[in-house]
Every structure is written in structure tokens, then in C-alpha cells.
Design a protein around this motif. Structure first.
Motif, PDB file in Angstrom:
ATOM      1  N   ALA A 185       0.820  -1.210   0.000  1.00  0.00           N
ATOM      2  CA  ALA A 185       0.000   0.000   0.000  1.00  0.00           C
ATOM      3  C   ALA A 185       0.853   1.258   0.000  1.00  0.00           C
ATOM      4  O   ALA A 185       0.408   2.323  -0.460  1.00  0.00           O
ATOM      5  CB  ALA A 185      -0.930   0.004   1.212  1.00  0.00           C
ATOM      6  N   ALA A 186       2.085   1.158   0.515  1.00  0.00           N
ATOM      7  CA  ALA A 186       2.970   2.326   0.560  1.00  0.00           C
ATOM      8  C   ALA A 186       3.677   2.576  -0.769  1.00  0.00           C
ATOM      9  O   ALA A 186       4.314   3.622  -0.933  1.00  0.00           O
ATOM     10  CB  ALA A 186       4.007   2.140   1.666  1.00  0.00           C
ATOM     11  N   ASP A 187       3.552   1.661  -1.686  1.00  0.00           N
ATOM     12  CA  ASP A 187       4.185   1.812  -3.001  1.00  0.00           C
ATOM     13  C   ASP A 187       3.471   2.911  -3.783  1.00  0.00           C
ATOM     14  O   ASP A 187       2.271   2.814  -4.051  1.00  0.00           O
ATOM     15  CB  ASP A 187       4.101   0.486  -3.759  1.00  0.00           C
ATOM     16  CG  ASP A 187       4.821   0.544  -5.111  1.00  0.00           C
ATOM     17  OD1 ASP A 187       5.269   1.636  -5.504  1.00  0.00           O
ATOM     18  OD2 ASP A 187       4.916  -0.509  -5.767  1.00  0.00           O
ATOM     19  N   PRO A 188       4.183   3.979  -4.176  1.00  0.00           N
ATOM     20  CA  PRO A 188       3.538   5.084  -4.910  1.00  0.00           C
ATOM     21  C   PRO A 188       2.896   4.654  -6.227  1.00  0.00           C
ATOM     22  O   PRO A 188       1.953   5.298  -6.701  1.00  0.00           O
ATOM     23  CB  PRO A 188       4.711   6.051  -5.172  1.00  0.00           C
ATOM     24  CG  PRO A 188       5.733   5.702  -4.147  1.00  0.00           C
ATOM     25  CD  PRO A 188       5.602   4.229  -3.921  1.00  0.00           C
ATOM     26  N   GLY A 189       3.380   3.565  -6.798  1.00  0.00           N
ATOM     27  CA  GLY A 189       2.838   3.130  -8.081  1.00  0.00           C
ATOM     28  C   GLY A 189       1.610   2.246  -7.962  1.00  0.00           C
ATOM     29  O   GLY A 189       1.051   1.821  -8.987  1.00  0.00           O
ATOM     30  N   LEU A 190       1.194   1.966  -6.728  1.00  0.00           N
ATOM     31  CA  LEU A 190       0.070   1.045  -6.541  1.00  0.00           C
ATOM     32  C   LEU A 190      -1.188   1.508  -7.247  1.00  0.00           C
ATOM     33  O   LEU A 190      -1.895   0.731  -7.888  1.00  0.00           O
ATOM     34  CB  LEU A 190      -0.216   0.876  -5.042  1.00  0.00           C
ATOM     35  CG  LEU A 190      -1.440   0.017  -4.687  1.00  0.00           C
ATOM     36  CD1 LEU A 190      -1.209  -1.438  -5.079  1.00  0.00           C
ATOM     37  CD2 LEU A 190      -1.763   0.117  -3.203  1.00  0.00           C
ATOM     38  N   TRP A 191      -1.482   2.824  -7.145  1.00  0.00           N
ATOM     39  CA  TRP A 191      -2.752   3.326  -7.654  1.00  0.00           C
ATOM     40  C   TRP A 191      -2.762   3.496  -9.171  1.00  0.00           C
ATOM     41  O   TRP A 191      -3.738   3.972  -9.745  1.00  0.00           O
ATOM     42  CB  TRP A 191      -3.117   4.630  -6.959  1.00  0.00           C
ATOM     43  CG  TRP A 191      -3.497   4.363  -5.534  1.00  0.00           C
ATOM     44  CD1 TRP A 191      -2.695   4.479  -4.442  1.00  0.00           C
ATOM     45  CD2 TRP A 191      -4.753   3.873  -5.060  1.00  0.00           C
ATOM     46  NE1 TRP A 191      -3.372   4.091  -3.310  1.00  0.00           N
ATOM     47  CE2 TRP A 191      -4.643   3.720  -3.658  1.00  0.00           C
ATOM     48  CE3 TRP A 191      -5.957   3.553  -5.677  1.00  0.00           C
ATOM     49  CZ2 TRP A 191      -5.691   3.266  -2.873  1.00  0.00           C
ATOM     50  CZ3 TRP A 191      -7.008   3.095  -4.880  1.00  0.00           C
ATOM     51  CH2 TRP A 191      -6.865   2.960  -3.503  1.00  0.00           C
ATOM     52  N   GLY A 192      -1.663   3.066  -9.805  1.00  0.00           N
ATOM     53  CA  GLY A 192      -1.681   3.025 -11.264  1.00  0.00           C
ATOM     54  C   GLY A 192      -2.614   1.938 -11.763  1.00  0.00           C
ATOM     55  O   GLY A 192      -3.105   1.979 -12.894  1.00  0.00           O
ATOM     56  N   ASP A 193      -2.856   0.960 -10.910  1.00  0.00           N
ATOM     57  CA  ASP A 193      -3.818  -0.112 -11.206  1.00  0.00           C
ATOM     58  C   ASP A 193      -4.907  -0.033 -10.141  1.00  0.00           C
ATOM     59  O   ASP A 193      -4.764  -0.573  -9.049  1.00  0.00           O
ATOM     60  CB  ASP A 193      -3.118  -1.471 -11.179  1.00  0.00           C
ATOM     61  CG  ASP A 193      -4.032  -2.633 -11.551  1.00  0.00           C
ATOM     62  OD1 ASP A 193      -5.274  -2.446 -11.564  1.00  0.00           O
ATOM     63  OD2 ASP A 193      -3.518  -3.732 -11.817  1.00  0.00           O
ATOM     64  N   GLN A 194      -5.991   0.664 -10.458  1.00  0.00           N
ATOM     65  CA  GLN A 194      -7.053   0.918  -9.485  1.00  0.00           C
ATOM     66  C   GLN A 194      -7.648  -0.364  -8.920  1.00  0.00           C
ATOM     67  O   GLN A 194      -7.913  -0.469  -7.719  1.00  0.00           O
ATOM     68  CB  GLN A 194      -8.162   1.745 -10.144  1.00  0.00           C
ATOM     69  CG  GLN A 194      -7.758   3.172 -10.493  1.00  0.00           C
ATOM     70  CD  GLN A 194      -7.749   4.078  -9.278  1.00  0.00           C
ATOM     71  OE1 GLN A 194      -8.428   3.830  -8.289  1.00  0.00           O
ATOM     72  NE2 GLN A 194      -6.961   5.147  -9.338  1.00  0.00           N
ATOM     73  N   GLU A 195      -7.862  -1.341  -9.788  1.00  0.00           N
ATOM     74  CA  GLU A 195      -8.483  -2.594  -9.338  1.00  0.00           C
ATOM     75  C   GLU A 195      -7.591  -3.316  -8.342  1.00  0.00           C
ATOM     76  O   GLU A 195      -8.059  -3.785  -7.295  1.00  0.00           O
ATOM     77  CB  GLU A 195      -8.774  -3.490 -10.547  1.00  0.00           C
ATOM     78  CG  GLU A 195      -9.532  -4.758 -10.192  1.00  0.00           C
ATOM     79  CD  GLU A 195      -9.932  -5.569 -11.418  1.00  0.00           C
ATOM     80  OE1 GLU A 195     -10.317  -6.735 -11.256  1.00  0.00           O
ATOM     81  OE2 GLU A 195      -9.858  -5.026 -12.543  1.00  0.00           O
ATOM     82  N   ASN A 196      -6.294  -3.409  -8.635  1.00  0.00           N
ATOM     83  CA  ASN A 196      -5.372  -4.074  -7.724  1.00  0.00           C
ATOM     84  C   ASN A 196      -5.220  -3.281  -6.432  1.00  0.00           C
ATOM     85  O   ASN A 196      -5.134  -3.863  -5.339  1.00  0.00           O
ATOM     86  CB  ASN A 196      -4.009  -4.242  -8.387  1.00  0.00           C
ATOM     87  CG  ASN A 196      -3.029  -4.973  -7.490  1.00  0.00           C
ATOM     88  OD1 ASN A 196      -3.290  -6.086  -7.037  1.00  0.00           O
ATOM     89  ND2 ASN A 196      -1.888  -4.360  -7.223  1.00  0.00           N
ATOM     90  N   ALA A 197      -5.207  -1.954  -6.539  1.00  0.00           N
ATOM     91  CA  ALA A 197      -5.086  -1.108  -5.344  1.00  0.00           C
ATOM     92  C   ALA A 197      -6.264  -1.329  -4.406  1.00  0.00           C
ATOM     93  O   ALA A 197      -6.094  -1.396  -3.181  1.00  0.00           O
ATOM     94  CB  ALA A 197      -5.004   0.362  -5.755  1.00  0.00           C
ATOM     95  N   GLN A 198      -7.446  -1.459  -4.985  1.00  0.00           N
ATOM     96  CA  GLN A 198      -8.632  -1.686  -4.158  1.00  0.00           C
ATOM     97  C   GLN A 198      -8.561  -3.045  -3.471  1.00  0.00           C
ATOM     98  O   GLN A 198      -8.943  -3.188  -2.305  1.00  0.00           O
ATOM     99  CB  GLN A 198      -9.892  -1.596  -5.013  1.00  0.00           C
ATOM    100  CG  GLN A 198     -11.178  -1.587  -4.205  1.00  0.00           C
ATOM    101  CD  GLN A 198     -12.402  -1.371  -5.061  1.00  0.00           C
ATOM    102  OE1 GLN A 198     -12.587  -1.994  -6.098  1.00  0.00           O
ATOM    103  NE2 GLN A 198     -13.262  -0.464  -4.625  1.00  0.00           N
ATOM    104  N   LYS A 199      -8.025  -4.048  -4.168  1.00  0.00           N
ATOM    105  CA  LYS A 199      -7.879  -5.380  -3.579  1.00  0.00           C
ATOM    106  C   LYS A 199      -6.906  -5.342  -2.410  1.00  0.00           C
ATOM    107  O   LYS A 199      -7.150  -5.936  -1.356  1.00  0.00           O
ATOM    108  CB  LYS A 199      -7.392  -6.375  -4.633  1.00  0.00           C
ATOM    109  CG  LYS A 199      -8.413  -6.756  -5.679  1.00  0.00           C
ATOM    110  CD  LYS A 199      -7.828  -7.753  -6.667  1.00  0.00           C
ATOM    111  CE  LYS A 199      -8.831  -8.143  -7.734  1.00  0.00           C
ATOM    112  NZ  LYS A 199      -8.264  -9.084  -8.735  1.00  0.00           N
TER     113      LYS A 199
END
Length: 369
Positions: free
Chosen positions: A40-54
């Protein structure tokens, strides 16, 4: 002289609770939290909204589970202190408080125990629910909308994200059907016991004769499965229809043909999607649900064949599993488990945990083995 002795009851709860802790494995959950927090702390996480939500959903669930288990453990320790103080002070009010806490802890431990029963192949996945109105005219379509609100309120109570994927409004009241995704760990395992035929009996608000009306709605629950991509669907097996999304009363909410309906010609399965902004996104979402349903259909056919060969066919599809009475006695009763509530308003407002927990226990009853 006050002699409050709850030691046997507390010990019984502790024994059950220790077994639950072993199954839940709090240490493993803590390791999951540490890993998920790093993701979750990875700045690039929200580049993939679906994975970020998971990731964020799994992190929230793991933290909540740890808090719930540790909270029950602390309350058990505190209860023993409450009993000692009540006896030492000979305080009947304190003794009554201890008895009430014992009852509350019994419920909390029971709820935790139910969670350990969610060990099915797909139980840990998110869920897609579809509600369809059945026989009963306007009452049935109104009932379908009542059920949808009930499940959305249940999800809201638990803090679970919900995404409405498709909605078909009736010409009169309510909805013909609705499909929505509830994103939470174990959402499928929990909600799968809600699948089946639901019945509503009430004095119809749509008739003029004040007659009792019985109506029906079907609830389907499927897991969200990444494995669905394993199902290969030839293009020739699919008919694609595009149309404009619409809201209540037929009012246009889109000026382009962005909604998509996929029909799987060999099986007749139909999936519609209209919540995304583009036709491409709606088609992708519809394809994912279609693949999931086809994969489940394959597994159901395999299981049915095995039962047929073993000579144990059970024809239970379509049987009503819960009745909602909104006249006279005012009652909601599950016909499988016998669990009932005398206040339908609270049930329709999302208070479903009692029914769901009873359903999970019923599903695991020894007679199923």
C-alpha cells in the motif's frame, strides 16, 4: 452473601476461543498486514485501481480480524476480573453486569466461530450478486428493489465497497433485475448462503382490494474469480448487443450506445453491463462475469454428473429459502435454518448477520457430509 461463579462458562468460552485463534492464526494475519502495508505504501500502486482496491480491502480486513480476535481475548480476561470484583464487593449490580458481558461474549465467540467455517474453494473471494424479480407483478419488482437495498445496507454496515454493475428498471415499481459486486475478503463465502428464492407476503400497496399478495424474487451469488480467464469463449459463440444506458422512467442517462449485452449462444446465458463510461469497459466487465458463470456452470455439470453416477440427485434449485411476512404477525423466517426475526424493518435495513451466520452453520451441518 454474593457468590457469583461463572468459571465453568468462562472456561468453556476460552476453550472455544483458543480453537478459533488457532484456526484464524493471528501471527499469519500480522505477517499479511506487514506485507500489505508495504504494498500500500508503493507510490505506483494506484496506477492499477483494481489491484489497489484489492490490496487496501485485504489490509482493512486483516486488521479488523486481528482487532476482533484480540478484543475478544481481552474481554475474556476482563470478565474474570469483573467476577472477582463483584464477589469481593458483594455488588449485585456488578454481578449483573458480569452476567450480561458473559452473554455478549458468547455471541462474539459464536460469530468468530462461524468465520472459521468459511473454507470453501471460493469462499475468500469477493461476490457478485444478481437479484431478479419473479412472479407477482409490481409487487415482485418492488420486492426485488427492497432486497437490493437490503444487501446494499448490509454492505454499508460492514464498510464493504459496492459497485452496481447493471440495473433494469420495471415499467411500474421497482426493478426487473440488478447486478452488483461487493468487494471484501470472504464476501462470497458469507453471501452465498443468501442464494435462492425469496418470498414476500403482504397487503399489496399496488392493488385496490386490500388483498394479500405473494411475490417472489431470485438471488444469485457468484464469486469474482481471476481463474475465469481460463474459460475460452470463441467469438462465434457470443452475440453482442449495444444500447444506451437508461435510468428510472426510461430517461436517457447516456447519449452514446455504451451499454453492452452479451449472449452466450450455446447456453443462453445473458450478461448486461452499463455502469462504465465506455463500451469497451462495459464489454470487458460483462465478459469477466460471463466467464465466471461459465466456469461455475462447468463445475456444476461435473458435480451433477458425479451425483448421477452415485445415484444421489437432489432437486433443490428454485426452492424458496426465506419468507418475509409484512402483515399480521410481521416476521422474517428462514425455512432452511429456522432462524427468524419479528421485526422485518430491521432486516430490510441490512440487519442480516443472524440469518447469514445461521445459514453458514446450516450449510456445514453433519447431514451434508
Amino acid at each position: 452473601m454474593l457468590e457469583l461463579d461463572l468459571s465453568a462458562d468462562i472456561q468453556a468460552l476460552r476453550t472455544t476461543f483458543d480453537n478459533i485463534r488457532e484456526v484464524v492464526d493471528v501471527d499469519a494475519l500480522r505477517a499479511d498486514v506487514e506485507r500489505l502495508e508495504q504494498e500500500a505504501a508503493d507510490p505506483g500502486l494506484w496506477g492499477d485501481q483494481e489491484n489497489a482496491q484489492k490490496v487496501t480491502s485485504a489490509l482493512s480486513h486483516a486488521k479488523a480480524q486481528i482487532k476482533k480476535v484480540e478484543g475478544v481475548g481481552s474481554r475474556l480476561d476482563d470478565l474474570e476480573v469483573m467476577v472477582d470484583l463483584a464477589n469481593e464487593m458483594e455488588d449485585e449490580d456488578a454481578a449483573e453486569e458480569a452476567r450480561a458481558e458473559l452473554a455478549a461474549l458468547g455471541t462474539a465467540v459464536s460469530d468468530l466461530e462461524v468465520q472459521t467455517l468459511l473454507d470453501g474453494e471460493y469462499d475468500e473471494r469477493a461476490a457478485v450478486m444478481t437479484i431478479r424479480s419473479g412472479a407477482g407483478g409490481d409487487d415482485a419488482t418492488d420486492f426485488a428493489e427492497m432486497l437490493m437495498r437490503m444487501y446494499l445496507r448490509w454492505a454499508e454496515r460492514h464498510g464493504y465497497p459496492v459497485k452496481v454493475m447493471d440495473m433494469s428498471y420495471a415499467e411500474g415499481a421497482g426493478i426487473k433485475s440488478a447486478t452488483f459486486e461487493i468487494t471484501a475478503p470472504y464476501a462470497y463465502g458469507v453471501l452465498s448462503v443468501e442464494a435462492g428464492t425469496h418470498r414476500l407476503a403482504r397487503i399489496s400497496p399496488f392493488g385496490s382490494a386490500d388483498k394479500r399478495q405473494t411475490s417472489f424474487a431470485a438471488v444469485e451469488v457468484i464469486p469474482v474469480m481471476e481463474e475465469a480467464k481460463e474459460v475460452d469463449i470463441p467469438e462465434n459463440d457470443i452475440r453482442v448487443d449495444v444500447f444506451r444506458s437508461s435510468g428510472p422512467g426510461g430517461q436517457s442517462v447516456n447519449t452514446t450506445d455504451s451499454a453492452v449485452r452479451l449472449t452466450h449462444l450455446p447456453t443462453g446465458l445473458v450478461v448486461s453491463m452499463q455502469n462504465e463510461k465506455s463500451q469497451i469497459q462495459n464489454r470487458a466487465a460483462a465478459m469477466r462475469v460471463l466467464q465466471t458463470r461459465l466456469l461455475l456452470l462447468q463445475k456444476e455439470q461435473e458435480a451433477a454428473k458425479k451425483k448421477e453416477l452415485a445415484g444421489t440427485i437432489t432437486a433443490s434449485w428454485g426452492d424458496q429459502m426465506r419468507s418475509y411476512f409484512l402483515y399480521g404477525q410481521q416476521l422474517v423466517k428462514d425455512l432452511r435454518t429456522g432462524h427468524e426475526v419479528g421485526n422485518p424493518a430491521t432486516v430490510f435495513d441490512g440487519d442480516l448477520d443472524g440469518f447469514i451466520n445461521a445459514g453458514i452453520r446450516w450449510r456445514k451441518r453433519p447431514s451434508d457430509d
